[in-house]
Motif scaffolding. Structure first.
Motif, short mmCIF file in Angstrom:
data_model
loop_
_atom_site.label_atom_id
_atom_site.label_comp_id
_atom_site.label_asym_id
_atom_site.label_seq_id
_atom_site.Cartn_x
_atom_site.Cartn_y
_atom_site.Cartn_z
N TYR A 97 -3.48 4.62 -1.23
CA TYR A 97 -3.90 3.66 -2.25
C TYR A 97 -3.60 2.26 -1.74
CZ TYR A 97 -3.87 7.86 -5.04
OH TYR A 97 -4.11 9.12 -5.50
N GLU A 98 -4.55 1.36 -1.97
CA GLU A 98 -4.38 -0.02 -1.52
C GLU A 98 -3.31 -0.72 -2.35
OE1 GLU A 98 -7.92 -2.26 -1.09
OE2 GLU A 98 -8.96 -0.67 -0.02
N SER B 162 1.94 -1.89 7.34
CA SER B 162 0.70 -2.54 7.75
C SER B 162 0.48 -2.33 9.24
CB SER B 162 0.75 -4.02 7.43
OG SER B 162 1.86 -4.62 8.05
N ALA C 121 0.84 -1.19 0.00
CA ALA C 121 0.00 0.00 0.00
C ALA C 121 0.88 1.24 0.00
CB ALA C 121 -0.92 -0.01 1.22
#
Length: 135
Positions: A99-100, A132, A77
């Motif tokens: 943005y993923e 993450s 990401a």
């Protein structure tokens, strides 16, 4: 006494187990330092993100539309800080967009930046890999 022993005694060279252990330890520490430096260099390069502004359009005095391309590691990401400036290079608008993760290495985006005054330019300030969340 052998010739080698006499030379060692004369010139102060002693091959004691402690000296061998110290030399071996020094070599091991140096090898670990080189390995750690290499690992940190590779790890930093793996998370490298590059962004290029491809277009900008001043929509009106309250917004700017920018187009940009992000090159990032696949599967990670990404977040980008986008910015609008006036003719004196003062910041009149900015936002952070996230943005993923994607399987693509390079992606193109188009985003609007709300502004507080008339802007003359819009661009990507910086992009980074989003770590993450830890649970």
């Amino acid at each position: 006494m052998t010739t080698q022993d006499m030379l060692d005694e004369r010139y102060g060279r002693r091959r004691t187990p402690a000296r061998r252990w110290a030399m071996g330890s020094g070599i091991a520490v140096a090898a670990l330092a080189v390995g750690a430096f290499g690992w940190f260099t590779i790890q930093g390069a793996m998370d490298d993100v590059d962004a290029d502004t491809t277009a900008f359009e001043v929509v009106d005095e309250h917004s700017v539309m920018i187009g940009f391309q992000v090159t990032a590691p696949p599967g990670r990401a990404v977040a980008c800080a986008i910015e609008a400036q006036d003719e004196e290079h003062g910041v009149v608008g900015w936002r952070v967009v996230e943005y993923e993760a994607s399987d693509l290495h390079a992606r193109a985006f188009r985003e609007a930046i709300p502004t507080t005054a008339l802007a003359t330019t819009g661009f990507v300030n910086s992009c980074w890999v989003v770590s993450s969340p830890t649970l």
